[in-house]
Design an enzyme around this catalytic site. Structure first.
Site, short mmCIF file in Angstrom:
data_model
loop_
_atom_site.label_atom_id
_atom_site.label_comp_id
_atom_site.label_asym_id
_atom_site.label_seq_id
_atom_site.Cartn_x
_atom_site.Cartn_y
_atom_site.Cartn_z
N CYS A 57 -61.00 -80.73 -87.37
CA CYS A 57 -61.67 -79.42 -87.67
C CYS A 57 -60.51 -78.68 -88.53
CB CYS A 57 -61.91 -78.54 -86.23
SG CYS A 57 -60.36 -78.75 -85.02
N GLN A 59 -57.65 -76.92 -87.03
CA GLN A 59 -56.16 -76.82 -86.81
C GLN A 59 -56.02 -78.22 -85.55
OE1 GLN A 59 -55.70 -72.84 -84.85
NE2 GLN A 59 -54.45 -72.35 -87.01
N GLY A 60 -57.31 -78.91 -85.25
CA GLY A 60 -57.14 -79.94 -84.22
C GLY A 60 -56.96 -79.27 -83.03
N VAL A 61 -57.30 -78.19 -82.54
CA VAL A 61 -57.01 -77.81 -81.11
C VAL A 61 -58.40 -77.67 -80.39
CG1 VAL A 61 -56.60 -75.55 -80.13
CG2 VAL A 61 -55.33 -76.24 -81.94
N SER A 62 -59.48 -77.37 -80.72
CA SER A 62 -60.78 -77.19 -80.14
C SER A 62 -61.92 -77.75 -80.55
CB SER A 62 -61.14 -75.48 -80.03
OG SER A 62 -62.09 -75.22 -79.22
N ARG A 63 -62.43 -77.51 -81.72
CA ARG A 63 -63.71 -78.29 -82.25
C ARG A 63 -63.79 -79.83 -82.04
NH1 ARG A 63 -64.55 -73.94 -86.83
NH2 ARG A 63 -62.14 -73.94 -86.54
#
Length: 230
Positions: A57, A59-63
């Site tokens: 995504c 930032q590679g945090v949520s999605r």
């Protein structure tokens, strides 16, 4: 490669990589269920050919992490907390938003037969204003007032799968909408143990018209009670 942020990140290597492009917002109200099974199919195909997949995504945090968690829950037949811990051990900043988490928790209950919800309702619609691909979106309220006569709905019950076709669905797009509804049902049967019986319903004319036509008179001109329109 699964690109979760197609509106901010292009598919930069289309000749070298196979892409699945999504347009997801990192919002608690974003429906990930409407694209999740397509991602499962994509990742299954990659694994079956011995390939590798990158899910990204912004930032590679949520999605991206929520889709990885969902796929591993399916592959390993495991609960959310277990897979979240696993993914976080590999990606320390993994932190899906609470809406995504709640969707997977509810999905896991449906897959294991522990959901208290007796019915599930979906509607066929374009994914979003930035992506006109047809998807089946989750509808929170299962109620007749929710039905929109301009589209098609799918009702998942314990005994039947119902496809409801609104009377204002344009003829030229009805087949595309029906195909999307049938694809969802196939996935629900595969992943959520949905029943095999499918019933297709077309919206009838306005209730007042039906009542008026059903109002008949006996031979001695005594009116009979109109048939029920409830």
């Amino acid at each position: 490669m699964v690109n979760c942020v197609g509106d901010v990140c292009e598919n930069y290597f289309p000749h070298a990589l196979t892409y699945e492009k999504l347009y997801l917002l990192d919002s608690a109200s974003e429906d990930i269920m409407c694209v999740m099974y397509n991602i499962f199919d994509f990742l299954d195909k990659v694994r079956s050919t011995g390939g590798r997949a990158l899910v990204h995504c912004q930032q590679g945090v949520s999605r991206s992490t929520i889709l990885c968690i969902a796929y591993l829950m399916y592959v390993q037949n495991a609960d959310y907390d277990e897979i979240y811990t696993l993914v976080r051990s590999k990606r320390g900043i993994c932190r899906p938003n609470v809406g995504f988490m709640c969707q997977l928790l509810a999905w896991r209950k449906r897959c294991t037969g522990t959901s208290p919800r007796p019915y599930c309702l979906y509607r066929v619609a374009p994914h979003c204003s930035r992506d006109r691909t047809l998807v089946c979106k989750w509808v929170d309220r299962v109620d007749a007032s929710t039905l929109d006569i301009r589209t098609i709905f799918i009702l998942h019950t314990s005994q039947y799968m119902y496809i409801w076709i609104g009377k204002l669905v344009p003829y030229e797009i009805e087949q595309d909408y029906l195909q999307q509804a049938q694809a969802l049902i196939a996935n629900l049967q595969r992943y959520e143990y949905a029943p095999n019986e499918i019933v297709i319903l077309r919206q009838i004319e306005e209730l007042e018209t039906i009542a008026r036509e059903a109002y008949v008179t006996t031979a001695n001109d005594e009116p009979m009670t109109p048939c029920s329109t409830s």
